[in-house]
Design an enzyme around this catalytic site. Structure first.
Site, short mmCIF file in Angstrom:
data_model
loop_
_atom_site.label_atom_id
_atom_site.label_comp_id
_atom_site.label_asym_id
_atom_site.label_seq_id
_atom_site.Cartn_x
_atom_site.Cartn_y
_atom_site.Cartn_z
CG HIS A 253 7.54 1.08 -20.28
ND1 HIS A 253 8.01 1.10 -21.57
CD2 HIS A 253 6.22 1.34 -20.36
CE1 HIS A 253 7.03 1.40 -22.39
NE2 HIS A 253 5.92 1.55 -21.68
CE LYS B 31 1.71 -4.17 16.05
NZ LYS B 31 0.31 -4.15 16.41
CD GLU C 162 -2.66 -6.91 8.98
OE1 GLU C 162 -1.59 -6.62 9.54
OE2 GLU C 162 -3.60 -6.10 8.86
#
Ligand SMILES: O=P(O)(O)OC[C@H]1O[C@H](O)[C@H](O)[C@@H](O)[C@@H]1O
Length: 615
Positions: free
Chosen positions: A423, A528, A394
């Site tokens: 793994h 937003k 950010e």
């Protein structure tokens, strides 16, 4: 009054090599021989692609060739020793020897770092380091309040810390009790917040909370109804002894507001009075602050304008939840302060944040051409990479630089923990697409003293973890995959504070090197805003469907008809998605067709709301 400083014992900027910043002198890695201090044996050459677009639009920046990494063990050992950074008091080491930067590169970076140090000095003195938002950037003052440029800020920091400590003590000791719990004291915390108002507290809780904390913590960090229900269900009857901390700097983030409304509903349904158990951490006079004040919540703590969400772990945001879990927050602050002091040094090789920033620049060409894989080999540090993801991405992921050039900067961060990830995806890291560099986080102390045992002769469980880390580091390097290793003695409040401070400063210095504003997040607004538009459209769709559903007989509508009645035929795809979502939640009824064939759908509402029709 506790003084933060008392408890702590202790420009011209670099432009990235992008087609948009042609005036920038490039650091031509192709033109330098791989030569470290001391001189290493000649290395094998490996051709590398230029980052996308680099050479095509600017022929002054040729396709780069990178020299292969040196593999001679004695030379590597010399390089290791030569570049090893150690913070004695913190017991923290930084090994950058497996990043292949050259002496020439370091020399070329030197003046750029001096400019970055100068910018950082100005920032700490209170310069408007976040120009777009006209804000100071003061997270460093949180752990040394005397550094704040005004006395009023110093006392705000100190008063808040005192208030946090006092409140936490009174909650833990039972002096402040929940009004209607048989427990007689608060037993749980429900933290409601998102982004920077959640990631730091989550990381610290996972890293440092004792096995039996005075208050156990849970998080609501999303607007997922099922996720919220799960958290509330897990609390069960203990909701009555739960302290709800609502954290939002702006005080208006929709996900957090929704979480609050859902929790308040659960309180009402349980016959509990929310205000007696609610705490707000937010900026003064925000919507949340005003709500908490008017409703008479148990407590309110301030967030400061000059502390960004992603650097707020050492403010009330991180300190209050930590203190309530019995974590020594003054030690966290002391660790951060010690690291802050060290990362103020203007001698590159003595400054661990500058060393990290230099490695990031080298490894990702100063344009984020490689991702950073963060691998802590310690379960309790699992959330460190997630925390760093926001702090780094950010802060650095920006479209424009400070001069208004379009640069599309950034550095991608991912990772979970070792050896678990060995793994899962280390196969690709070792042999697949070469688009990353690794950061290993090593913790020397395996277990508290006295608990270790040998599960085979001479070997403990922790020795395996150690071996896995060292083995992966070597195996990656053998295949020309670069890595950094940060080593701490133990996971303690002090070392966690130091790690947070180390990376906060690294991000700030690196942002100066690439000439971007690390302290704003304009891109977040776009999503937003678009979400708000979707919800506004949904309300119009509902009104149109309501009208059709109130007719006698009911008139189911096609998607085209809904879009036309809403006067947005171009938004038909979004209308389809809205209706599909409403149908899945029994709020719209598909009369004909099915959602798999959008053209076939005819839809209506199960109930007609006459009041709304004439509203
Ligand atoms: O603390 P709040 O104001 O609720 O903000 C929560 C988060 O919202 C946005 O997504 C910002 O981009 C983040 O930086 C911030 O941490």
């Amino acid at each position: 009054m506790a003084s933060l400083s008392g408890i702590c014992s202790s420009s011209p900027s670099l432009k990235p090599k992008t087609p948009f910043a042609k005036s920038t002198p490039s650091l031509r890695r192709d033109s330098v021989t791989f030569q470290t201090r001391p001189k290493l044996a000649p290395a094998q050459s490996v051709a590398r692609e230029a980052p996308a677009g680099l050479s095509s639009t600017n022929d002054k920046l040729p396709t780069k060739l990178k020299q292969g990494l040196d593999k001679d063990p004695r030379a590597l050992w010399r390089r290791y020793v030569d570049w090893l950074y150690q913070h004695k008091e913190l017991g923290l080491y930084l090994d950058v020897s497996r990043i292949g930067f050259t002496d020439e590169f370091v020399a070329e970076m030197e003046p750029r770092f001096q400019a970055a140090f100068k910018a950082m000095e100005e920032l700490e003195k209170g310069a408007i380091a976040n120009p777009d938002e006209g804000r100071m950037v003061g997270h460093y003052w949180l752990r040394n309040s005397k550094l704040a440029p005004k006395a009023i800020l110093t006392s705000q920091i100190e008063n808040t810390l005192d208030a946090v400590c006092k409140f936490a003590d009174e909650i833990i000791s039972g002096k402040i009790k929940p009004p209607s719990s048989s427990e007689g004291r608060f037993t749980h915390i429900l933290s409601v917040g998102i982004g920077g108002s959640a990631l730091g507290p989550q990381f610290v809780a996972e890293a440092l909370a004792p096995d039996n904390p005075p208050l156990k913590i849970r998080f609501i960090d999303n607007t997922d109804p099922a996720g919220i229900d799960h958290q509330i269900a897990q609390l069960g009857h203990e909701l009555a002894s739960t302290l709800v901390i609502v954290i939002s700097k702006s005080g208006g983030t929709p996900e957090t507001r929704n979480g609050l409304l859902e929790v308040q509903k659960a309180f009402r349904e349980a016959g509990l009075e929310f205000a007696k158990q609610g705490v707000a951490i937010t900026q003064e006079n925000s919507l949340l602050d005003n709500t908490a004040r008017i409703e008479g919540w148990l407590a309110r703590f301030p967030m400061f304008d000059w502390v960004g969400g992603r650097t707020s772990e050492m403010s009330a945001v991180g300190l209050l939840p930590a203190a309530l879990q019995g974590i020594n927050i003054r030690e966290m602050l002391a660790g951060a302060s010690l690291m802050d002091e060290e990362t103020r040094t203007t001698v590159l090789r003595n400054n661990p944040s500058a060393l990290l920033a230099m490695c990031w620049y080298w490894a990702s060409d100063g344009v984020g051409s490689k991702d950073m894989v963060v691998l802590p080999y310690k379960d309790s540090l699992l959330l460190f990479s997630r925390y760093l993801q926001q702090l780094v991405m950010e802060s650095l992921g920006k479209e424009f630089d400070l001069d208004g050039n379009r640069v599309n900067q950034g550095l991608s961060v991912y990772g979970n923990k070792g050896s678990t990830d060995q793994h899962a995806y280390i196969q690709q890291l070792r042999e697949g697409v070469h688009n990353f560099f690794a950061t290993f986080i090593e913790v020397l102390r395996d277990r508290p003293p006295g608990h270790d045992w040998e599960l085979e002769p001479g070997v403990t469980c922790g020795d395996y973890l150690f071996g896995m880390l060292q083995g992966t580091r070597s195996a990656l390097y053998a295949n020309d995959r670069e890595s950094i290793t940060v080593t701490v003695q133990e996971v303690t409040p002090r070392s966690v504070g130091a790690l947070v401070a180390l990376y906060e400063r690294t991000v700030g210095l690196y942002a100066s090197l690439i000439n971007i504003n690390a302290y704003h997040q304009p891109g977040v607004e776009a999503g937003k805003k678009a979400a708000g538009e979707v919800l506004a459209l949904q309300k119009r769709v509902l009104a149109v469907l309501n009208e059709a559903s109130c007719r006698e007989p009911v008139e189911p509508l096609t998607l085209e008809e809904v879009a036309e009645h809403c006067h947005v035929p171009e938004d038909i795809e979004m209308i389809y998605k809205i209706i599909t979502h409403m149908a899945a939640n029994d709020r719209a009824i598909i009369a004909e067709g099915n959602c798999g064939s959008p053209r076939s759908i005819k839809v209506f509402l199960g109930e007609c709301n006459v009041d709304e029709l004439y509203a």
